[in-house]
Scaffold this motif. Structure first.
Motif, PDB file in Angstrom:
ATOM      1  N   GLN A  36     -10.414   7.703 128.460  1.00  0.00           N
ATOM      2  CA  GLN A  36     -10.328   8.944 128.043  1.00  0.00           C
ATOM      3  C   GLN A  36     -11.432   9.784 128.554  1.00  0.00           C
ATOM      4  O   GLN A  36     -11.389  10.990 128.675  1.00  0.00           O
ATOM      5  N   SER A  40     -11.348  12.919 130.795  1.00  0.00           N
ATOM      6  CA  SER A  40     -11.611  14.349 130.598  1.00  0.00           C
ATOM      7  C   SER A  40     -12.532  14.930 131.428  1.00  0.00           C
ATOM      8  O   SER A  40     -12.563  16.128 131.548  1.00  0.00           O
ATOM      9  N   ARG A 233      -2.824  20.564 118.512  1.00  0.00           N
ATOM     10  CA  ARG A 233      -1.357  20.315 118.483  1.00  0.00           C
ATOM     11  C   ARG A 233      -0.527  21.357 119.033  1.00  0.00           C
ATOM     12  O   ARG A 233       0.317  21.168 120.177  1.00  0.00           O
ATOM     13  N   ILE A 236      -1.372  21.055 122.949  1.00  0.00           N
ATOM     14  CA  ILE A 236      -0.764  19.971 123.418  1.00  0.00           C
ATOM     15  C   ILE A 236       0.923  20.320 123.590  1.00  0.00           C
ATOM     16  O   ILE A 236       1.688  20.264 124.833  1.00  0.00           O
ATOM     17  N   SER A 241       5.049  17.471 127.319  1.00  0.00           N
ATOM     18  CA  SER A 241       4.300  16.443 126.791  1.00  0.00           C
ATOM     19  C   SER A 241       5.041  15.103 127.183  1.00  0.00           C
ATOM     20  O   SER A 241       4.634  13.864 126.923  1.00  0.00           O
ATOM     21  N   LEU A 244       2.563  13.011 132.343  1.00  0.00           N
ATOM     22  CA  LEU A 244       1.066  13.319 132.014  1.00  0.00           C
ATOM     23  C   LEU A 244       0.622  13.776 133.498  1.00  0.00           C
ATOM     24  O   LEU A 244      -0.560  14.291 133.576  1.00  0.00           O
ATOM     25  N   LEU A 260      -2.052  17.586 132.569  1.00  0.00           N
ATOM     26  CA  LEU A 260      -1.866  17.409 130.758  1.00  0.00           C
ATOM     27  C   LEU A 260      -2.815  16.215 130.541  1.00  0.00           C
ATOM     28  O   LEU A 260      -3.295  16.024 129.354  1.00  0.00           O
ATOM     29  N   ALA A 261      -2.704  15.055 131.237  1.00  0.00           N
ATOM     30  CA  ALA A 261      -3.532  14.085 131.224  1.00  0.00           C
ATOM     31  C   ALA A 261      -5.020  14.358 130.910  1.00  0.00           C
ATOM     32  O   ALA A 261      -5.694  13.935 130.212  1.00  0.00           O
ATOM     33  N   ARG A 264      -5.233  16.241 127.419  1.00  0.00           N
ATOM     34  CA  ARG A 264      -5.194  15.526 126.414  1.00  0.00           C
ATOM     35  C   ARG A 264      -6.292  14.618 126.195  1.00  0.00           C
ATOM     36  O   ARG A 264      -6.745  14.368 125.019  1.00  0.00           O
ATOM     37  N   THR A 267      -9.138  16.848 124.657  1.00  0.00           N
ATOM     38  CA  THR A 267      -8.817  17.205 123.327  1.00  0.00           C
ATOM     39  C   THR A 267      -9.119  15.980 122.226  1.00  0.00           C
ATOM     40  O   THR A 267      -9.593  16.144 121.151  1.00  0.00           O
ATOM     41  N   VAL A 268      -8.931  14.601 122.894  1.00  0.00           N
ATOM     42  CA  VAL A 268      -9.425  13.678 122.184  1.00  0.00           C
ATOM     43  C   VAL A 268     -10.890  13.691 121.947  1.00  0.00           C
ATOM     44  O   VAL A 268     -11.348  13.426 120.725  1.00  0.00           O
TER      45      VAL A 268
END
Length: 297
Positions: A36, A40, A233, A236, A241, A244, A260-261, A264, A267-268
């Motif tokens: 991740q 990112s 939230r 996203i 959703s 990806l 989107l990947a 996401r 954001t993690v």
């Protein structure tokens, strides 16, 4: 001598096997998190064909720029920090004050109180009655609506009460004979001996409050009180959703150049970064508190 040598060789081989299995298990756990981080910081054109990689093929901060341009992330961070700190302090205080009397053998109707606590742990009023209660007492659109409804966790009370029962009663009796009140015994004797369970409850509470978004979604409509998880939230939900590889559209700079990947993964990192730093400092207390708190019933 030969038997001792062979036994040592067997123990050494067993240790090596254990170390290998632990290392393999650690890699299995850590790789998704590291992946991740890599995604990112990877550009969208490289992310779509990244596959398994330990390092970004093409560095990019576009995902983080998109997140911090989406809304007032700084204010959401501040609201989440305030909520987590206040909620953790109040929850720990309420838990200790509820658990200590239940741990004392001289508490009148102790069995009845324990039965009520256990029933409350399994039976709740439900979402609609809870919402109406919070509305009627005037907590809607206030910071306290995100803190007060969850300050009494029955499971935490029972685990803390079990930990308190493991403390030698002779220590409390000697303090009482010296003229200490029950509250003084709790503050000056019981709590200093109960750091593991206090840190454990604080850690559980902090992680729960930091990650919780549903209460903020239904109790707070004021944007100035929005917490980080609710903002994440919404971010996203603004994109597809189910895919990806879908391009991000909506507010934010350079959104058409993101996947989107990427969003996401970023954001993690943004949402769990601060809270994950707490674990190394609380780990030594966490295991001890959990074990001792779960021994007695």
């Amino acid at each position: 001598m030969k038997k001792l040598k062979s036994k040592r060789k067997k123990n050494t081989a067993f240790d090596y096997v254990n170390m290998f299995l632990i290392l393999l298990f650690s890699i299995i756990i850590l790789y998704p998190f590291w992946n991740q981080i890599v995604v990112s910081f990877t550009a969208a054109d490289a992310s779509s064909s990244l596959g398994i990689s330990l390092w970004p093929k093409k560095w990019s901060l576009d995902a983080y720029k998109y997140i911090f341009s989406y809304g007032n992330v700084g204010l959401a961070y501040w609201n989440t920090i305030v909520r987590t700190i206040l909620g953790t302090l109040i929850t720990v205080a309420v838990t200790v004050l509820a658990a200590y009397p239940l741990s004392r053998k001289d508490l009148p109707f102790k069995g009845l109180f324990m039965a009520l606590f256990v029933i409350a742990m399994f039976v709740s009023g439900g979402m609609i009655p809870t919402y109406l209660l919070i509305k009627n007492i005037g907590l809607i659109n206030t910071r306290w609506a995100l803190i007060l409804p969850g300050v009494l966790n029955i499971m935490y009370v029972i685990i803390t009460r079990n930990f308190f029962t493991n403390i030698s009663p002779e220590i409390e009796e000697s303090a009482t004979m010296d003229g200490a009140s029950p509250f003084q015994v709790l503050m000056k004797i019981v709590l200093p001996l109960s750091k593991p369970i206090v840190v454990t409850v604080a850690l559980w509470t902090a992680v729960g409050l930091w990650n919780e978004w549903f209460a903020a979604q239904i109790y707070v409509q004021d944007k100035s009180l929005q917490v980080l998880q609710t903002l994440v939230r919404s971010m996203i939900m603004d994109v597809d959703s189910t895919n990806l590889q879908a391009q991000v559209s909506g507010v934010g700079i350079q959104s058409s150049e993101l996947l989107l990947a990427n969003v996401r993964a970023a954001t993690v990192m943004v949402s769990i970064g601060p809270i994950i730093l707490v674990y190394p400092f609380a780990q030594k207390y966490f295991i001890q508190g959990l074990q001792l708190g779960a021994v007695k019933g």
